[in-house]
Design a protein around this motif. Structure first.
Motif, PDB file in Angstrom:
ATOM      1  N   UNK A 141      47.550  46.288  37.921  1.00  0.00           N
ATOM      2  CA  UNK A 141      48.167  45.062  37.410  1.00  0.00           C
ATOM      3  C   UNK A 141      49.254  45.330  36.376  1.00  0.00           C
ATOM      4  N   UNK A 142      49.466  46.569  36.033  1.00  0.00           N
ATOM      5  CA  UNK A 142      50.478  46.957  35.047  1.00  0.00           C
ATOM      6  C   UNK A 142      50.285  46.216  33.724  1.00  0.00           C
ATOM      7  N   UNK A 143      49.033  46.091  33.311  1.00  0.00           N
ATOM      8  CA  UNK A 143      48.704  45.426  32.047  1.00  0.00           C
ATOM      9  C   UNK A 143      47.335  45.908  31.603  1.00  0.00           C
ATOM     10  N   UNK A 144      46.822  45.330  30.545  1.00  0.00           N
ATOM     11  CA  UNK A 144      45.474  45.635  30.084  1.00  0.00           C
ATOM     12  C   UNK A 144      44.551  44.465  30.404  1.00  0.00           C
ATOM     13  N   UNK A 145      43.243  44.689  30.433  1.00  0.00           N
ATOM     14  CA  UNK A 145      42.332  43.569  30.711  1.00  0.00           C
ATOM     15  C   UNK A 145      42.489  42.413  29.724  1.00  0.00           C
ATOM     16  N   UNK A 146      42.663  42.711  28.438  1.00  0.00           N
ATOM     17  CA  UNK A 146      42.753  41.631  27.457  1.00  0.00           C
ATOM     18  C   UNK A 146      44.101  40.921  27.522  1.00  0.00           C
TER      19      UNK A 146
ATOM     20  N   UNK B 201      39.346  35.274  35.529  1.00  0.00           N
ATOM     21  CA  UNK B 201      39.849  33.969  35.966  1.00  0.00           C
ATOM     22  C   UNK B 201      38.760  32.898  35.879  1.00  0.00           C
ATOM     23  N   UNK B 202      37.536  33.276  36.253  1.00  0.00           N
ATOM     24  CA  UNK B 202      36.435  32.312  36.310  1.00  0.00           C
ATOM     25  C   UNK B 202      35.822  32.022  34.946  1.00  0.00           C
ATOM     26  N   UNK B 203      35.945  32.944  34.018  1.00  0.00           N
ATOM     27  CA  UNK B 203      35.241  32.792  32.737  1.00  0.00           C
ATOM     28  C   UNK B 203      36.186  32.836  31.536  1.00  0.00           C
ATOM     29  N   UNK B 204      37.445  32.517  31.753  1.00  0.00           N
ATOM     30  CA  UNK B 204      38.419  32.578  30.654  1.00  0.00           C
ATOM     31  C   UNK B 204      38.106  31.586  29.548  1.00  0.00           C
ATOM     32  N   UNK B 205      37.299  30.569  29.849  1.00  0.00           N
ATOM     33  CA  UNK B 205      36.926  29.573  28.839  1.00  0.00           C
ATOM     34  C   UNK B 205      35.779  30.041  27.956  1.00  0.00           C
TER      35      UNK B 205
ATOM     36  N   UNK C 293      36.396  57.719  37.855  1.00  0.00           N
ATOM     37  CA  UNK C 293      37.443  57.458  38.849  1.00  0.00           C
ATOM     38  C   UNK C 293      37.747  55.966  38.964  1.00  0.00           C
ATOM     39  N   UNK C 294      39.014  55.659  39.162  1.00  0.00           N
ATOM     40  CA  UNK C 294      39.438  54.272  39.287  1.00  0.00           C
ATOM     41  C   UNK C 294      39.450  53.875  40.754  1.00  0.00           C
ATOM     42  N   UNK C 295      38.729  52.811  41.071  1.00  0.00           N
ATOM     43  CA  UNK C 295      38.733  52.286  42.441  1.00  0.00           C
ATOM     44  C   UNK C 295      39.120  50.823  42.380  1.00  0.00           C
ATOM     45  N   UNK C 296      39.705  50.334  43.466  1.00  0.00           N
ATOM     46  CA  UNK C 296      40.328  49.014  43.441  1.00  0.00           C
ATOM     47  C   UNK C 296      39.325  47.872  43.375  1.00  0.00           C
ATOM     48  N   UNK C 297      38.197  47.975  44.091  1.00  0.00           N
ATOM     49  CA  UNK C 297      37.318  46.812  44.231  1.00  0.00           C
ATOM     50  C   UNK C 297      36.738  46.309  42.903  1.00  0.00           C
ATOM     51  N   UNK C 298      36.177  47.191  42.035  1.00  0.00           N
ATOM     52  CA  UNK C 298      35.671  46.675  40.760  1.00  0.00           C
ATOM     53  C   UNK C 298      36.771  46.078  39.890  1.00  0.00           C
ATOM     54  N   UNK C 299      37.990  46.619  39.994  1.00  0.00           N
ATOM     55  CA  UNK C 299      39.081  46.097  39.188  1.00  0.00           C
ATOM     56  C   UNK C 299      39.458  44.686  39.648  1.00  0.00           C
ATOM     57  N   UNK C 300      39.469  44.482  40.960  1.00  0.00           N
ATOM     58  CA  UNK C 300      39.740  43.148  41.492  1.00  0.00           C
ATOM     59  C   UNK C 300      38.636  42.174  41.086  1.00  0.00           C
ATOM     60  N   UNK C 301      37.387  42.650  41.102  1.00  0.00           N
ATOM     61  CA  UNK C 301      36.272  41.797  40.669  1.00  0.00           C
ATOM     62  C   UNK C 301      36.406  41.437  39.196  1.00  0.00           C
ATOM     63  N   UNK C 302      36.888  42.381  38.407  1.00  0.00           N
ATOM     64  CA  UNK C 302      37.089  42.112  36.980  1.00  0.00           C
ATOM     65  C   UNK C 302      38.140  41.025  36.786  1.00  0.00           C
ATOM     66  N   UNK C 303      39.217  41.082  37.562  1.00  0.00           N
ATOM     67  CA  UNK C 303      40.257  40.052  37.467  1.00  0.00           C
ATOM     68  C   UNK C 303      39.694  38.687  37.861  1.00  0.00           C
ATOM     69  N   UNK C 304      38.860  38.664  38.911  1.00  0.00           N
ATOM     70  CA  UNK C 304      38.240  37.409  39.344  1.00  0.00           C
ATOM     71  C   UNK C 304      37.302  36.871  38.257  1.00  0.00           C
TER      72      UNK C 304
ATOM     73  N   UNK D 221      32.168  43.556  27.855  1.00  0.00           N
ATOM     74  CA  UNK D 221      31.462  42.605  28.714  1.00  0.00           C
ATOM     75  C   UNK D 221      31.983  42.686  30.149  1.00  0.00           C
ATOM     76  N   UNK D 222      33.299  42.731  30.279  1.00  0.00           N
ATOM     77  CA  UNK D 222      33.919  42.738  31.612  1.00  0.00           C
ATOM     78  C   UNK D 222      33.577  44.026  32.351  1.00  0.00           C
ATOM     79  N   UNK D 223      33.704  45.159  31.670  1.00  0.00           N
ATOM     80  CA  UNK D 223      33.392  46.440  32.301  1.00  0.00           C
ATOM     81  C   UNK D 223      31.938  46.492  32.742  1.00  0.00           C
ATOM     82  N   UNK D 224      31.042  46.021  31.892  1.00  0.00           N
ATOM     83  CA  UNK D 224      29.616  46.035  32.217  1.00  0.00           C
ATOM     84  C   UNK D 224      29.323  45.145  33.420  1.00  0.00           C
ATOM     85  N   UNK D 225      29.982  43.996  33.491  1.00  0.00           N
ATOM     86  CA  UNK D 225      29.720  43.051  34.579  1.00  0.00           C
ATOM     87  C   UNK D 225      30.121  43.601  35.943  1.00  0.00           C
ATOM     88  N   UNK D 226      31.144  44.457  35.980  1.00  0.00           N
ATOM     89  CA  UNK D 226      31.608  44.988  37.279  1.00  0.00           C
ATOM     90  C   UNK D 226      31.145  46.425  37.509  1.00  0.00           C
TER      91      UNK D 226
END
Length: 332
Positions: free
Chosen positions: A261-266, A230-234, A216-227, A241-246
């Motif tokens: 977000x109407x897009x994909x994580x990558x 943003x923090x580790x784009x470098x 099931x898709x819930x908003x909070x982990x997805x928002x954490x993934x976006x954060x 990695x992103x899915x595992x982290x959240x």
């Protein structure tokens, strides 16, 4: 084909007609093996290029003569062999098949392997660390795998998944053969993408579970993934990695980004990096900085594709952005 035209020519590990020297170089990269020329004389004209990082690496190999190869044990890595031209006969356990530019081979720890390469056979080889592959499988499953991972040894490169996988491998070889360092963002992400696509595209004993319905898709982990992006784009980041982290599955993460977000994580990560590139270009001194260096720093390796992407997003070329602040200061 000249030396400079061969893939990864800048990273020559062996160029010799001496079977013992060639066997030692190839064995150091992979594992101990018996190398037996099949022609009357040795006739070997081998070229072995490549670069390794951690437990993985990408290589180019040709023997220039018909040879038989009998590896001892493949214990801590997976080896995917992709013929560029020519043919090889691959035997894995009780299965034997012909490998061509349309059929790669996937060798893994466990089964007995033997190979016969024709003299014209030239291959790109990808070594993948066993631990890295297992870790990606764990992230995708959302649990520790119980049974050992087992791939079908014959990889069909004519399918959409096979063509995509080969294209990514060639991009990795081009990156490593050029100016990209092994620990750079593009190289590590190409490696992660190759592992991910291997698990999803090549038949294996976990494929049905990997293709199952997402959670099931819930908003909070997805928002954490976006954060997190943003923090580790470098840093090198993969979708696993992103899915595992959240704490969600890969497919749940993908569905969540499409929903919220109407897009994909990558694609989201790419947009973040584009913004960081623009910031760096605006702040850089055009007398000392280059567009290429800044683009590579943020994971954009192919200058032409990056320039098209940047212009589409910002309506100007990266070089125009680099000069923008300098021109403004000059006019002030």
């Amino acid at each position: 084909m000249t030396v400079d035209e061969r893939p990864l020519a800048a990273h020559c590990l062996a160029a010799s007609g001496d079977p013992d020297l060639v066997r030692a170089a190839v064995g150091e990269a992979f594992c101990d093996h018996r190398l037996s020329p099949l022609s009357g004389g040795t006739g070997l004209d081998a070229h072995f290029h490549g670069l390794r990082w951690s437990g993985s690496g990408v290589y180019y190999l040709e023997y220039g003569a018909d040879v038989r190869i009998d590896p001892r044990d493949i214990d801590d890595f997976y080896l995917i062999q992709v013929p560029l031209v020519g043919r090889a006969t691959i035997t894995v356990g009780a299965e034997s098949f012909t490998s061509t530019p349309e059929v790669a081979s996937v060798l893994e720890p466990g089964p007995r392997v033997s190979m016969s390469w024709e003299g014209a056979n030239r291959q790109l080889l990808l070594r993948l660390d066993r631990g890295a592959v297992q870790d990606t499988l764990r992230k995708k499953l959302g649990r520790e795998p119980v049974a050992p991972l087992a791939f079908q040894p014959r990889m069909d490169l004519t399918t959409p998944a096979g063509r995509t996988w080969r294209g990514i491998l060639e991009l990795l070889a081009e990156a490593v053969g050029g100016s990209a360092a092994p620990d750079s963002i593009p190289v590590r992400e190409f490696e992660g993408l190759l592992v991910s696509q291997l698990l999803l595209g090549q038949p294996n004993n976990y494929r049905d579970e990997l293709e199952g319905h997402p959670g099931p898709v819930v908003a909070r982990p997805i928002a954490r993934a976006a954060e997190l992006i943003d923090a580790h784009a470098h840093e090198p980041l993969t979708i696993d990695d992103i899915a595992d982290a959240v704490g969600v599955g890969t497919r749940t993460l993908q569905d969540g980004f499409r929903r919220y977000y109407d897009t994909t994580p990558m694609a989201y990560l790419r947009d973040v990096r584009l913004r960081r590139v623009r910031t760096d270009l605006l702040q850089a001194d055009p007398a000392t900085a280059t567009v290429t260096d800044i683009a590579i720093r943020w994971g954009f390796l192919h200058a032409g594709r990056f320039s098209v992407l940047y212009r589409s997003r910002y309506g100007e070329s990266p070089s125009q952005t680099l000069r923008l602040e300098h021109d403004r200061a000059a006019r002030a």
